[in-house]
Design a protein around this motif. Structure first.
Motif, PDB file in Angstrom:
ATOM      1  N   VAL A 106      -6.085  -5.322  -1.490  1.00 54.53           N
ATOM      2  CA  VAL A 106      -5.701  -3.923  -1.330  1.00 54.53           C
ATOM      3  C   VAL A 106      -6.684  -3.063  -2.115  1.00 54.53           C
ATOM      4  O   VAL A 106      -6.907  -3.284  -3.310  1.00 54.53           O
ATOM      5  CB  VAL A 106      -4.267  -3.672  -1.835  1.00 54.53           C
ATOM      6  N   THR A 107      -7.297  -2.105  -1.450  1.00 53.73           N
ATOM      7  CA  THR A 107      -8.227  -1.164  -2.088  1.00 53.73           C
ATOM      8  C   THR A 107      -7.687   0.255  -1.928  1.00 53.73           C
ATOM      9  O   THR A 107      -6.652   0.474  -1.271  1.00 53.73           O
ATOM     10  CB  THR A 107      -9.622  -1.264  -1.445  1.00 53.73           C
ATOM     11  N   GLU A 108      -8.412   1.194  -2.517  1.00 52.90           N
ATOM     12  CA  GLU A 108      -7.967   2.589  -2.424  1.00 52.90           C
ATOM     13  C   GLU A 108      -7.980   3.089  -0.975  1.00 52.90           C
ATOM     14  O   GLU A 108      -7.312   4.058  -0.636  1.00 52.90           O
ATOM     15  CB  GLU A 108      -8.844   3.469  -3.306  1.00 52.90           C
ATOM     16  N   GLY A 109      -8.743   2.430  -0.114  1.00 49.86           N
ATOM     17  CA  GLY A 109      -8.814   2.837   1.286  1.00 49.86           C
ATOM     18  C   GLY A 109      -7.812   2.143   2.190  1.00 49.86           C
ATOM     19  O   GLY A 109      -7.773   2.405   3.403  1.00 49.86           O
ATOM     20  N   SER A 110      -6.986   1.270   1.636  1.00 48.77           N
ATOM     21  CA  SER A 110      -6.006   0.548   2.446  1.00 48.77           C
ATOM     22  C   SER A 110      -4.917   1.488   2.967  1.00 48.77           C
ATOM     23  O   SER A 110      -4.577   2.483   2.312  1.00 48.77           O
ATOM     24  CB  SER A 110      -5.373  -0.578   1.625  1.00 48.77           C
ATOM     25  N   ASP A 111      -4.385   1.162   4.128  1.00 49.37           N
ATOM     26  CA  ASP A 111      -3.339   1.972   4.768  1.00 49.37           C
ATOM     27  C   ASP A 111      -1.982   1.509   4.243  1.00 49.37           C
ATOM     28  O   ASP A 111      -1.482   0.447   4.643  1.00 49.37           O
ATOM     29  CB  ASP A 111      -3.427   1.804   6.282  1.00 49.37           C
ATOM     30  N   MET A 112      -1.349   2.300   3.391  1.00 50.42           N
ATOM     31  CA  MET A 112      -0.075   1.916   2.794  1.00 50.42           C
ATOM     32  C   MET A 112       1.046   1.844   3.831  1.00 50.42           C
ATOM     33  O   MET A 112       1.940   1.011   3.730  1.00 50.42           O
ATOM     34  CB  MET A 112       0.303   2.894   1.679  1.00 50.42           C
ATOM     35  N   HIS A 113       0.981   2.715   4.835  1.00 47.94           N
ATOM     36  CA  HIS A 113       2.017   2.686   5.872  1.00 47.94           C
ATOM     37  C   HIS A 113       2.002   1.341   6.582  1.00 47.94           C
ATOM     38  O   HIS A 113       3.058   0.731   6.816  1.00 47.94           O
ATOM     39  CB  HIS A 113       1.807   3.824   6.878  1.00 47.94           C
ATOM     40  N   CYS A 114       0.803   0.835   6.932  1.00 47.73           N
ATOM     41  CA  CYS A 114       0.688  -0.462   7.602  1.00 47.73           C
ATOM     42  C   CYS A 114       1.148  -1.602   6.697  1.00 47.73           C
ATOM     43  O   CYS A 114       1.803  -2.548   7.151  1.00 47.73           O
ATOM     44  CB  CYS A 114      -0.761  -0.699   8.036  1.00 47.73           C
ATOM     45  N   ILE A 115       0.812  -1.507   5.399  1.00 45.33           N
ATOM     46  CA  ILE A 115       1.215  -2.543   4.453  1.00 45.33           C
ATOM     47  C   ILE A 115       2.736  -2.601   4.335  1.00 45.33           C
ATOM     48  O   ILE A 115       3.342  -3.668   4.395  1.00 45.33           O
ATOM     49  CB  ILE A 115       0.569  -2.302   3.074  1.00 45.33           C
TER      50      ILE A 115
END
Length: 296
Positions: free
Chosen positions: A269-278
């Motif tokens: 998980v990076t700062e560019g990851s999509d939290m909604h998808c996670i």
């Protein structure tokens, strides 16, 4: 006079220290790992007690290495000053490094002299790397090789190195880059969720990790969250389905269980990851596992 006493006399003559040792006691010990030398300094001589494994394997070499410590103590050029050494109770890590470095000095001379020795170069290297848990393995190897190559030491130098390895010539400036082995040591020392979260240096990433924890707590019923030595674990009915593993770089590991395939999948998980998808994936994996649990 048994073999050990004969060898002791022979080694002392070879090292030229016989006149300065008036009293020698040799006692048995359980293994070569327990062999050691105790030295008492008298006004004009030394009293020496050796603890020696009662086995003929490398016996001459094992006793020779024990007397090399005595030789160093008696050598004026070594500048033996025992009061300078790190205190075993107050500074156990420094004391351990101090002992390792002096042993490297002893065992490297044994190799150069061609004397068979229980503590060969490979074994001594592994012991040193194990001592230097805060250094990545390659850095610890580089330090060991520099220590092994060094021909002459003084007692004050060994003390200096025990406090600061960067003063050793022949190695680059020591840094502590991210490495799995050093992370593991740090993980073993962690004991709470908060401490694991504090390992995430980026404020944005820390907030994302908090969001994952909060989401699991509120949307995944009966989830139990606890700190493990490697990270934060979330379990449902005692089965781990989600883990957050902090790292020292720009991200953290997120491991999720696919209960249908019975496999764990890990992503960074990076700062560019999509939290909604996670969060959507976490809920889907949880719902599937909960369904299987109730209908299995």
């Amino acid at each position: 006079m048994d073999d050990k006493e004969i060898i002791a006399q022979e080694v002392m003559r070879a090292l030229g220290i016989s006149p300065l040792i008036k009293n020698i006691v040799i006692e048995r010990c359980a293994s070569p790992w327990n062999e050691k030398t105790l030295i008492k300094t008298k006004k004009d001589h030394l009293a020496v007690k050796l603890f020696v494994w009662d086995d003929p394997t490398f016996l001459y070499g094992r006793m020779h290495r024990l007397f090399l410590y005595v030789f160093d103590v008696l050598n004026p050029a070594f500048y033996y000053r025992p009061r300078m050494s790190p205190d075993e109770e107050k500074e156990p890590q420094r004391r351990n490094r101090f002992s390792q470095i002096w042993s490297i000095y002893v065992d490297s001379r044994m190799e150069r002299q061609g004397i068979d020795n229980f503590y060969d170069k490979r074994l001594r290297e592994n012991l040193f790397i194990d001592t230097e848990k805060e250094l990545p393995w390659e850095s610890a190897r580089a330090v060991f090789r520099a220590l092994w190559r060094k021909d002459l030491y003084t007692y004050p130098e060994i003390i200096d190195y025990s406090y600061d390895l960067s003063t050793l010539r022949g190695i680059e400036t020591l840094t502590k880059p991210a490495a799995p082995e050093t992370d593991l040591v740090n993980f073993l020392q962690e004991s709470s969720v908060k401490k694991h979260m504090d390992r995430i240096s980026s404020p944005a990433l820390k907030e994302m990790a908090h969001d994952i924890l909060n989401f699991a707590a509120y949307h995944c019923k009966d989830t139990f969250i606890e700190a493990r030595y490697y990270g934060i674990s979330m379990a449902y009915h005692r089965r781990t389905f989600l883990e957050i593993i902090p790292t020292s770089n720009k991200g953290f590991f997120l491991t999720m269980l696919d209960s249908q395939l019975n496999v764990y999948e890990t992503e960074t998980v990076t700062e560019g990851s999509d939290m909604h998808c996670i969060q959507k994936m976490i809920k889907e994996r949880y719902d599937r596992m909960a369904f299987q649990s109730h209908h299995g």
